[in-house]
Design an enzyme around this catalytic site. Structure first.
Site, PDB file in Angstrom:
ATOM      1  N   ASN A  74      17.740 -44.795  65.994  1.00 49.42           N
ATOM      2  CA  ASN A  74      17.182 -45.520  64.847  1.00 49.42           C
ATOM      3  C   ASN A  74      18.227 -45.878  63.798  1.00 49.42           C
ATOM      4  O   ASN A  74      18.151 -46.944  63.181  1.00 49.42           O
ATOM      5  CB  ASN A  74      16.088 -44.676  64.201  1.00 49.42           C
ATOM      6  CG  ASN A  74      15.521 -45.302  62.942  1.00 49.42           C
ATOM      7  OD1 ASN A  74      14.896 -46.346  62.996  1.00 49.42           O
ATOM      8  ND2 ASN A  74      15.774 -44.670  61.803  1.00 49.42           N
ATOM      9  N   ASP A 128      19.947 -48.717  59.174  1.00 55.48           N
ATOM     10  CA  ASP A 128      18.891 -48.881  60.176  1.00 55.48           C
ATOM     11  C   ASP A 128      19.304 -49.902  61.229  1.00 55.48           C
ATOM     12  O   ASP A 128      19.480 -51.085  60.923  1.00 55.48           O
ATOM     13  CB  ASP A 128      17.589 -49.313  59.498  1.00 55.48           C
ATOM     14  CG  ASP A 128      16.401 -49.163  60.429  1.00 55.48           C
ATOM     15  OD1 ASP A 128      16.052 -48.010  60.739  1.00 55.48           O
ATOM     16  OD2 ASP A 128      15.841 -50.191  60.853  1.00 55.48           O
ATOM     17  N   ASP A 145      15.653 -38.406  68.244  1.00 58.88           N
ATOM     18  CA  ASP A 145      15.368 -38.268  66.812  1.00 58.88           C
ATOM     19  C   ASP A 145      14.663 -39.519  66.295  1.00 58.88           C
ATOM     20  O   ASP A 145      14.931 -40.633  66.743  1.00 58.88           O
ATOM     21  CB  ASP A 145      16.685 -38.058  66.067  1.00 58.88           C
ATOM     22  CG  ASP A 145      16.487 -37.907  64.579  1.00 58.88           C
ATOM     23  OD1 ASP A 145      15.843 -36.926  64.175  1.00 58.88           O
ATOM     24  OD2 ASP A 145      16.962 -38.784  63.818  1.00 58.88           O
ATOM     25  N   HIS A 160      10.378 -44.758  64.733  1.00 57.94           N
ATOM     26  CA  HIS A 160      10.881 -45.798  63.841  1.00 57.94           C
ATOM     27  C   HIS A 160      11.651 -46.891  64.586  1.00 57.94           C
ATOM     28  O   HIS A 160      12.293 -47.744  63.951  1.00 57.94           O
ATOM     29  CB  HIS A 160      11.747 -45.171  62.752  1.00 57.94           C
ATOM     30  CG  HIS A 160      11.028 -44.144  61.928  1.00 57.94           C
ATOM     31  ND1 HIS A 160       9.956 -44.468  61.145  1.00 57.94           N
ATOM     32  CD2 HIS A 160      11.194 -42.805  61.809  1.00 57.94           C
ATOM     33  CE1 HIS A 160       9.490 -43.370  60.549  1.00 57.94           C
ATOM     34  NE2 HIS A 160      10.227 -42.352  60.949  1.00 57.94           N
ATOM     35  N   GLU A 169      10.653 -37.595  68.796  1.00 62.32           N
ATOM     36  CA  GLU A 169      10.079 -37.086  67.550  1.00 62.32           C
ATOM     37  C   GLU A 169       9.132 -38.126  66.959  1.00 62.32           C
ATOM     38  O   GLU A 169       9.563 -39.108  66.352  1.00 62.32           O
ATOM     39  CB  GLU A 169      11.192 -36.762  66.551  1.00 62.32           C
ATOM     40  CG  GLU A 169      10.678 -36.234  65.227  1.00 62.32           C
ATOM     41  CD  GLU A 169      11.739 -36.217  64.145  1.00 62.32           C
ATOM     42  OE1 GLU A 169      11.673 -35.333  63.278  1.00 62.32           O
ATOM     43  OE2 GLU A 169      12.637 -37.098  64.164  1.00 62.32           O
TER      44      GLU A 169
END
Length: 595
Positions: free
Chosen positions: A156, A262, A293, A297, A327
C-alpha cells in the site's frame, strides 16, 4: 563436505529438513509465532545503529524509548529457535525485515522504523536487523527444523519521502473535487489529455497520466531523488499524491496512510514491479508465505493479479502450500467484511472477527452464543467452513494490543489472578478451535502492555523502557527489565501443552467446529471437531464464567465414551447426552470413543 543447510542444522542442534516434510503441511496445520525482530533478542550489538552515526534522530537507535530501535536482530531470532520450537510453534512470522527510513515524523514527533513498515528498499534487509545472508541463515535454520517462515510485505505505501509544496500533513483531496484532468481542482487548467481515468488499467492509458499537479504539487527534496529501491519507486507518477487518508470512502484506497507515500497500485508498471520484487524473495530464500500489511487499502484488481502470480511463483519453487493472508482490520466481529475481501481480493484475511469475539466472551461482556454466531458465519467465506480452517486466528497483536490489555480495557475490576485464568482460557480456545492459530510473542511470558501500537511491543531480551518495566507480568513477579525466555512460566507451559495436543490430534486442525451448547450469558460453550480423514472426534467444553457449570449437553449418539486429554471427561449418561462439569474459567478436551 556437509551442505550449508545441514551445517546450520547441526550447529543449532536441530534435525535436518528431510526429517520432516514441512512443505507438505497445509496452512491449518501450522502454529504461528509472530514477533518483531527488533524487540525479540539482541545477539549482535554491532548492528544496533544500522551502520549509521550520530544521535537517535540519525540512527533511529534509542533503547530507552518505545518508539525507536532497541537492538533486536535476526541473529537473535536464530539464537532463540529452540525457545520458539519448545513453545510448539511450527512457523515464524516476522514484521517486515526490509530496509526502512530510520526516522520520520514532525519536530518533536519523531520515531523510528523499528517495526519495518516504513520501507525505502524493498530488495534488502534493514542493517539494524542484520544482513541478507543472515536472513537466509534464519530461513535455512527454521527449515532445518521443519519450521516455516512467513514474510511480512507492504504494498500500500512506502516510507514518507514525497513532499507537497502546498503543505505538510495535507488533507485528502478527492477525485471529484480534484480530477486527474485539471490542475489544482475543478476549473483549473486542463492537463493529462486523453487519460480515461484509473479504472482503465492499461499501459497505454497510464502513459497519458504525466502531470501529477491535479491535487497537490508533489516533489522529492534534494538528496531523495533515489531514496527508494527498486528505482521505479522513485517515480512520483507511481503514487496517488492526494494527501492524508481519512480511512473512509475513496480515501481509504487513494490517501496517504498518516503521511506514508500511497502507491498507485492500479498502474500496470506498479503491479509488474511488485510481482518481480516480491517474487525474487520467494526465489532467493524459499519463504513459505506472505502476510500483507494494510491489504484492504489496495485496489482489488491488484490482488486479483498479484496473489495468483505469487502462488504460481512459489509452486514453481517447490512450495505447494504458500499461505497468503492480509490485514483487513475491523473493529467488531464483522465476518461479512472479512468475507467480502476474501472473495474479491483472493487472499485470506486475518481473522479479526475471531479476536473481537474472544475479547467479548472472555471479558464476560458477552455470552458464549457469540462464538456460535462466529462459526455459523464461516459459510460466508470463499469455500465455506472448510476454507475457514486456515484463517489466521489470534488473541492480540502489535497494533490492537495484547489480549490481556484488551480484556482489562473491557473489565477494569479484574484481579491479576482472574486475568491470568482468562488469558489461559483464551489460549485454550485459540489452540483447539478452527483456524491457524497465531501466538503473539511475549504473551507466553505474561506480558501485559499498556495499550496498542508502541505500548504492545515490549522487549523480550531485557528492556530499558520505563513504561514497559513498571508492569508486573502475569504469572510472575518479574518485569520486562530482565530477559524473559522462561520455559517454566505457567502460560508458557500451558500453551506448550496445548500445542502438543493440537499437533497430535488432526481433529483439532482439520475438523469443522460443530457447536453442541452455548449460553446467552457467560458460561458454557461446547463443540465437537471431527477429522474427516481418520474419523477422530474430539469434544471440547469451556466455562467463561466465574461460577461452576454443570449441564447436560447433546452429543452424537454414536459416541460411547471419552478419554480425557485435558481435565475430567464424564461418560455419556445415555445415547446422545453427556453431563459436563466445569470449574470457573476451566476447560476439558475429550477424545471420543464411537461405535
Amino acid at each position: 563436505m556437509m551442505r550449508p543447510l545441514l551445517l546450520v542444522a547441526a550447529l543449532l542442534g536441530a534435525a535436518p529438513a528431510c526429517a520432516q516434510d514441512y512443505r507438505a503441511r497445509p496452512p491449518e496445520d501450522e502454529i504461528v509465532y509472530f514477533l518483531l525482530p527488533d524487540r525479540f533478542d539482541n545477539a549482535d550489538p554491532a548492528n544496533d545503529r544500522g551502520g549509521l552515526s550520530g544521535d537517535r534522530l540519525n540512527t533511529g537507535y534509542d533503547p530507552a524509548s518505545k518508539g525507536f530501535f532497541h537492538g533486536g536482530d535476526l541473529k537473535g531470532v536464530i539464537r532463540r529457535l529452540d525457545y520458539i520450537q519448545a513453545l510448539g510453534a511450527t512457523a515464524i512470522w516476522l514484521t517486515p525485515v526490509l530496509k526502512n527510513k530510520p526516522v520520520q515524523g514532525g519536530l518533536g514527533q519523531e520515531s523510528a522504523g523499528y517495526h519495518g513498515y516504513w520501507i525505502t528498499d524493498f530488495t534488502h534487509v534493514d542493517p539494524h536487523l542484520g544482513t541478507d545472508a543472515e536472513y537466509k541463515a534464519l530461513v535455512d535454520a527454521a527449515h532445518a527444523r521443519g519450521m516455516k517462515v512467513y514474510f511480512d510485505i507492504v504494498i500500500n505505501h512506502t516510507a514518507d519521502v514525497i513532499q507537497y509544496r502546498e503543505c505538510s500533513g495535507c488533507a485528502y483531496r478527492s477525485i471529484a473535487d480534484y480530477p486527474y484532468q485539471r490542475r489544482g481542482g475543478v476549473g483549473g487548467a486542463a492537463i493529462n489529455p486523453g487519460f480515461a481515468g484509473d479504472a482503465v488499467q492499461t499501459r497505454e492509458n497510464f502513459a497519458k497520466l504525466n502531470d501529477m499537479g491535479f491535487a497537490y504539487t508533489p516533489y522529492l527534496a534534494k538528496g531523495d531523488e533515489h531514496a527508494k529501491a527498486p528505482e521505479w519507486l522513485n517515480d512520483i507518477r507511481n503514487y496517488h499524491n492526494r494527501g492524508n487518508s481519512t480511512f473512509e470512502g475513496e480515501s481509504s484506497t487513494y490517501g496517504d496512510f498518516v503521511g506514508l507515500d500511497d502507491v498507485a497500485t492500479e498502474r500496470p508498471e506498479v503491479l509488474k514491479g511488485f510481482i518481480e520484487t516480491y517474487g525474487a524473495w520467494i526465489d532467493r530464500y524459499g519463504i513459505d508465505g506472505f502476510r500483507i500489511d494494510t491489504s484492504k487499502h489496495v485496489n482489488r484488481e491488484f490482488w486479483q493479479a498479484f496473489v495468483p502470480a505469487m502462488q504460481a511463483r512459489a509452486k514453481a519453487r517447490g512450495i505447494p502450500n504458500f499461505h497468503i493472508f492480509g490485514e483487513v482490520m475491523v473493529g467488531d466481529p464483522d465476518t461479512a467484511t472479512l468475507a467480502r475481501y476474501n472473495a474479491t481480493d483472493r487472499y485470506q484475511p486475518l481473522d479479526f472477527a475471531f479476536t473481537w469475539t474472544m475479547v467479548g466472551a472472555l471479558s464476560a461482556e458477552k455470552g458464549t452464543d457469540s462464538l456460535t454466531r462466529l462459526f455459523a458465519d464461516d459459510a460466508l467465506y470463499q469455500g465455506g467452513p472448510r476454507a475457514a480452517l486456515s484463517l489466521p486466528t489470534f488473541l492480540g497483536n502489535h497494533d490492537n494490543g495484547r489480549f490481556v490489555t484488551l480484556l482489562r480495557q473491557r473489565r477494569r475490576d479484574m484481579s491479576d489472578a482472574e486475568l491470568l485464568a482468562r488469558v489461559r482460557l483464551g489460549h485454550a480456545l485459540l489452540l483447539t478451535l478452527r483456524g491457524t492459530p497465531v501466538l503473539y510473542y511475549g504473551d507466553e511470558q505474561g506480558f501485559n502492555g499498556d495499550g496498542g501500537d508502541q505500548d504492545a511491543r515490549e522487549d523480550m531480551f531485557g528492556s530499558q523502557v520505563a513504561s514497559y518495566n513498571d508492569n508486573r507480568l502475569l504469572g510472575t513477579d518479574a518485569s520486562t527489565a530482565t530477559p524473559r525466555f522462561d520455559t517454566s512460566h505457567p502460560l508458557f507451559t500451558e500453551i506448550a501443552a496445548l500445542t502438543k495436543l493440537r499437533k497430535a490430534h488432526p481433529a483439532l486442525r482439520r475438523g469443522l467446529t460443530v457447536v453442541n451448547a452455548d449460553s446467552k450469558t457467560p458460561g458454557l460453550f461446547a463443540a465437537t471437531r471431527r477429522d474427516p480423514a481418520s474419523g477422530e472426534t474430539l469434544f471440547l467444553a469451556f466455562n467463561t464464567s466465574q461460577s461452576p457449570v454443570e449441564a447436560a449437553v447433546a452429543i452424537d449418539p454414536a459416541i460411547t465414551g471419552f478419554g480425557a486429554l485435558h481435565g475430567r471427561c464424564a461418560a455419556p449418561g445415555a445415547p446422545g447426552s453427556v453431563r459436563v462439569t466445569l470449574a470457573p474459567l476451566d476447560y476439558v478436551i475429550c477424545l471420543a470413543e464411537t461405535k
